[in-house]
Scaffold this active site. Sequence first.
Site, PDB file in Angstrom:
ATOM      1  N   CYS A 260      35.723 -34.258  -9.300  1.00  0.00           N
ATOM      2  CA  CYS A 260      36.409 -34.312 -10.450  1.00  0.00           C
ATOM      3  C   CYS A 260      35.845 -35.460 -11.365  1.00  0.00           C
ATOM      4  CB  CYS A 260      37.820 -34.286 -10.467  1.00  0.00           C
ATOM      5  SG  CYS A 260      38.799 -33.180  -9.605  1.00  0.00           S
TER       6      CYS A 260
ATOM      7  N   CYS B 177      40.124 -37.051  -6.638  1.00  0.00           N
ATOM      8  CA  CYS B 177      39.127 -36.076  -6.441  1.00  0.00           C
ATOM      9  C   CYS B 177      37.833 -36.714  -6.903  1.00  0.00           C
ATOM     10  CB  CYS B 177      39.502 -34.806  -7.171  1.00  0.00           C
ATOM     11  SG  CYS B 177      38.086 -33.478  -7.289  1.00  0.00           S
TER      12      CYS B 177
END
Length: 109
Positions: free
Chosen positions: A32, A29
Amino acid sequence: MLSLTDETFAAHIANADRPVLVDFWATWCPPCRMLEPVLAQIAAEYAADLEVVKVDVDNCPKTAANARVMAMPTLNLYVNGEVVHQIVGARPKAALLRELEPHLGLLIR
């Protein structure tokens, strides 16, 4: 930052002596990864009043499902073992602190 697992999550949250901000993230991600240094700064600056921990959703599917994580990154703020606020998506540090402040009182400087 401490990484929690399906086996350690519930007990850690239940026994926390201060609010806990849980970063539900995944290695694949990009947002993230962008959020990681921001959370590290928040963890360092507010260590006395707030604990920041991580949960890898790929390694902890039970915990992610129980927390109703539908997208990454998701940040859940736990106070006294209960979720009081959820933030979905990456934000700049100032925006994160603005969202957390009502739940943490005078914590935010």
